[in-house]
Design an enzyme around this catalytic site. Structure first.
Site, short mmCIF file in Angstrom:
data_model
loop_
_atom_site.label_atom_id
_atom_site.label_comp_id
_atom_site.label_asym_id
_atom_site.label_seq_id
_atom_site.Cartn_x
_atom_site.Cartn_y
_atom_site.Cartn_z
N HIS A 67 0.83 -1.20 0.00
CA HIS A 67 0.00 0.00 0.00
C HIS A 67 0.87 1.25 0.00
O HIS A 67 2.09 1.17 0.05
CB HIS A 67 -0.98 0.00 1.18
CG HIS A 67 -0.36 0.03 2.53
ND1 HIS A 67 0.27 -1.05 3.10
CD2 HIS A 67 -0.28 1.02 3.46
CE1 HIS A 67 0.70 -0.75 4.29
NE2 HIS A 67 0.39 0.52 4.55
N HIS A 69 1.39 3.85 2.11
CA HIS A 69 1.97 4.51 3.28
C HIS A 69 3.50 4.53 3.17
O HIS A 69 4.11 3.55 2.70
CB HIS A 69 1.54 3.83 4.57
CG HIS A 69 0.19 4.28 5.05
ND1 HIS A 69 -0.57 3.54 5.93
CD2 HIS A 69 -0.54 5.40 4.77
CE1 HIS A 69 -1.71 4.20 6.17
NE2 HIS A 69 -1.70 5.32 5.48
N ASP A 71 5.88 4.17 5.26
CA ASP A 71 6.67 3.12 5.92
C ASP A 71 6.61 1.81 5.16
O ASP A 71 7.23 0.81 5.55
CB ASP A 71 6.24 2.93 7.39
CG ASP A 71 4.80 2.49 7.55
OD1 ASP A 71 3.95 2.91 6.74
OD2 ASP A 71 4.50 1.73 8.49
N HIS A 72 5.91 1.81 4.00
CA HIS A 72 5.87 0.61 3.15
C HIS A 72 6.37 0.88 1.73
O HIS A 72 6.72 -0.05 1.02
CB HIS A 72 4.44 0.07 3.08
CG HIS A 72 3.97 -0.49 4.39
ND1 HIS A 72 3.94 -1.84 4.67
CD2 HIS A 72 3.56 0.13 5.53
CE1 HIS A 72 3.52 -2.02 5.92
NE2 HIS A 72 3.27 -0.84 6.45
N ASP A 177 -0.25 -4.22 5.98
CA ASP A 177 -1.17 -3.75 7.03
C ASP A 177 -2.60 -4.07 6.62
O ASP A 177 -2.95 -3.93 5.44
CB ASP A 177 -1.01 -2.24 7.22
CG ASP A 177 0.36 -1.86 7.75
OD1 ASP A 177 1.09 -2.76 8.21
OD2 ASP A 177 0.71 -0.66 7.69
N GLU A 202 1.52 -8.40 10.05
CA GLU A 202 1.76 -7.24 10.91
C GLU A 202 1.24 -7.54 12.31
O GLU A 202 0.36 -8.38 12.50
CB GLU A 202 1.07 -6.00 10.33
CG GLU A 202 -0.45 -6.03 10.37
CD GLU A 202 -1.05 -4.74 10.94
OE1 GLU A 202 -0.59 -4.28 11.99
OE2 GLU A 202 -2.01 -4.24 10.32
N HIS A 415 6.34 -5.65 12.08
CA HIS A 415 5.59 -4.41 12.22
C HIS A 415 4.88 -4.33 13.58
O HIS A 415 3.67 -4.18 13.67
CB HIS A 415 4.56 -4.32 11.08
CG HIS A 415 4.07 -2.93 10.78
ND1 HIS A 415 3.20 -2.26 11.60
CD2 HIS A 415 4.30 -2.09 9.75
CE1 HIS A 415 2.92 -1.08 11.07
NE2 HIS A 415 3.59 -0.95 9.95
#
Length: 498
Positions: A67, A69, A71-72, A177, A202, A415
């Protein structure tokens, strides 16, 4: 055949998700994120552990991004345009559409406003996205003759996906996530029941069991209404995509019902673009949003308008959504510095805040308090701090439900926070009898995989196996054997495959 999992990020922490999974000779990088709490070398995964020579294109079979975000996906332009990876990259259509907005917004905040050293340029973001192949949900993609991948709906944010990967007889799921309960604008995660050797999940809320969504919404609305009724200003630090739309829908509806006239503002033109994409990608939203789309688009907010910087110190109450979330920099930090010293104001933190961010420090602070913004700046915080879990991550029950539903042979937790992951790991092992691991960053876990052996049999052999030897059975019956009256095919433990 073993499955090797090298955790380059999100190992016993939340941030810079990146796991390299090797199945046979296929190497898949799942996510390529950055850590929002660091500005030094810890910001990115240690890519040198993939290839000492730096030949990443030949070292990896593909990259899969779950996705948009940061942090990904935040390290992806750096990995492709600076480190030189030029192989296949897969993500869903909404992720491919929205990722450039998130990456460019981050670049602007860090470089144009804060003067940080540029990690990648606007042009490099565009070049990176040209390398991406977009996929649909449940579309089986044949990466090469041995490796296939498939995306499943994850909830969480628009376009988020869990990914199934298969090489020969070995199959895994990397969740990214996900959210196991629907909210106002997105549905719950959905995945088929699969035969799996490994699930990498996660564990952000590894020990949290949330109360009713409606109770949380009531508490949030009560706190906001009380603040503005007293003439205060409400700061809601949030990322422009995801929780922003969820909370805008909630407040817009409440303002309409209560006939409130206090302005609700949204900083960042990014949100205007984001809402446009939400309208275009309506099929990825919740059933309720889809059902009402013919008469009203849920993302056309009646009471939410754009915010001008000149209004920061304007008199009177207001509600302001400011990016980025976690108060990790940018406009939300600028506004926080102005509003935090006043007791009548409110800062509400709607989701998880990564260690190292101002939001994370506020979560454990008791006001009045002194909060360090950086090495040189300290803020006198006298405003109210309100923390509520409107996080799009699943809670502990959701993680356990997913693991139970998929029933893999092994589980790896990523995560999450180390002590909470240890608690969840023990629960998975004791309650379900599934071996579970919680590796730290830069550690490798080796998982044994199922290996099926094909046996070839002639038609004659199969036919003789399927046809009972009546003469033999009759002789056994005469001698008192228990074979009498039984067809050989019905004998317990005997299976014949043709």
């Amino acid at each position: 055949m073993a499955i090797e999992c090298l955790v380059l990020g999100a190992g016993q922490e939340v941030g810079k998700s990146c796991v390299v999974v090797t199945i046979n000779d296929k190497k898949i990088m799942f996510d390529c994120g950055m850590h929002m709490g660091y500005l030094d070398h810890r910001r990115y995964p240690d890519f040198s552990l993939i290839s000492k020579s730096g030949d990443f294109t030949n070292s990896l079979t593909c990259i899969v991004v779950t996705h948009f975000h940061l942090d990904h996906i935040g390290a992806l332009p750096y990995f492709t345009e600076v480190c030189g990876y030029n192989g296949p990259i897969y993500m869903t259509y909404p992720t491919k559409a929205l990722a450039p907005l998130m990456l460019e917004d981050y670049r602007k905040v860090m470089v144009d406003r804060r003067g940080e050293e540029e990690q990648f340029s606007s042009e490099q973001i565009l070049e990176c996205m040209k390398k991406v192949t977009a996929v649909d949900l449940k579309q089986t993609v044949q990466v090469d003759k041995d490796l296939q991948i498939r995306a499943y709906y994850a909830g969480h944010v628009l376009g988020a996906a869990m990914f199934y990967a298969r090489v020969g007889d070995v199959a895994i799921v990397y969740t990214g996530d996900y959210n196991m309960t629907p909210d106002r604008h997105l549905g719950a995660a959905q995945i088929d029941r699969l035969q799996l050797d490994l699930v990498i999940t996660e564990s952000t809320y590894a020990t949290t069991y949330r109360d009713s969504k409606y109770a949380r919404e009531r508490e949030f609305l009560k706190a906001v209404h009380k603040c503005v009724a007293g003439g205060g200003k409400v700061l809601i630090p949030t990322f422009a995509l995801g929780r922003a739309q969820e909370l805008c829908m909630l407040l817009d509806d409440y303002w309409e019902r209560m006939n409130l006239k206090v302005p609700i503002y949204f900083s960042a033109g990014l949100t205007v673009q984001a809402n446009m994409y939400y309208k275009m990608l309506i099929n990825w939203t919740s059933q309720k949003v889809k059902d009402t789309y013919a008469t009203r688009n849920a993302f056309d907010f009646k009471h939410v308008c754009s915010f001008d910087r000149s209004l920061i110190n304007a008199p009177g109450p207001c509600v302001l959504f400011a990016t980025p979330g976690m108060i990790s920099g940018g406009f939300s930090l600028e506004v926080f510095k102005q509003w935090a010293p006043y007791e009548g104001n409110l800062v509400t933190l709607p989701g998880y805040c990564v260690a190292g961010t101002v939001g994370h420090r506020l979560m454990s602070a008791k006001t009045p308090a002194q909060i360090n913004i950086d090495q040189d700046t300290q803020i006198d915080v006298r405003c109210q701090i309100h923390q509520l879990s409107f996080s799009p991550h699943t809670d502990a029950k959701g993680i356990l439900d997913l693991v139970k539903f998929l029933s893999p042979k092994h589980v790896i937790l990523v995560h999450g926070e180390k002590p909470k992951m240890a608690t969840l790991k023990e629960k998975i092992q004791s309650q379900m009898g599934i071996q579970c691991f919680d590796p730290a960053n830069n550690e490798t876990v080796s998982i044994p995989s199922t290996h099926y052996v094909k046996a070839v049999a002639s038609d004659a052999l199969l036919q003789s196996s399927l046809s009972p030897n009546l003469k033999f059975i009759r002789k056994c019956s005469e001698r008192g054997s228990d074979f009498g009256g039984l067809d050989a095919r019905t004998k317990p433990g005997l299976k014949v495959f043709r």
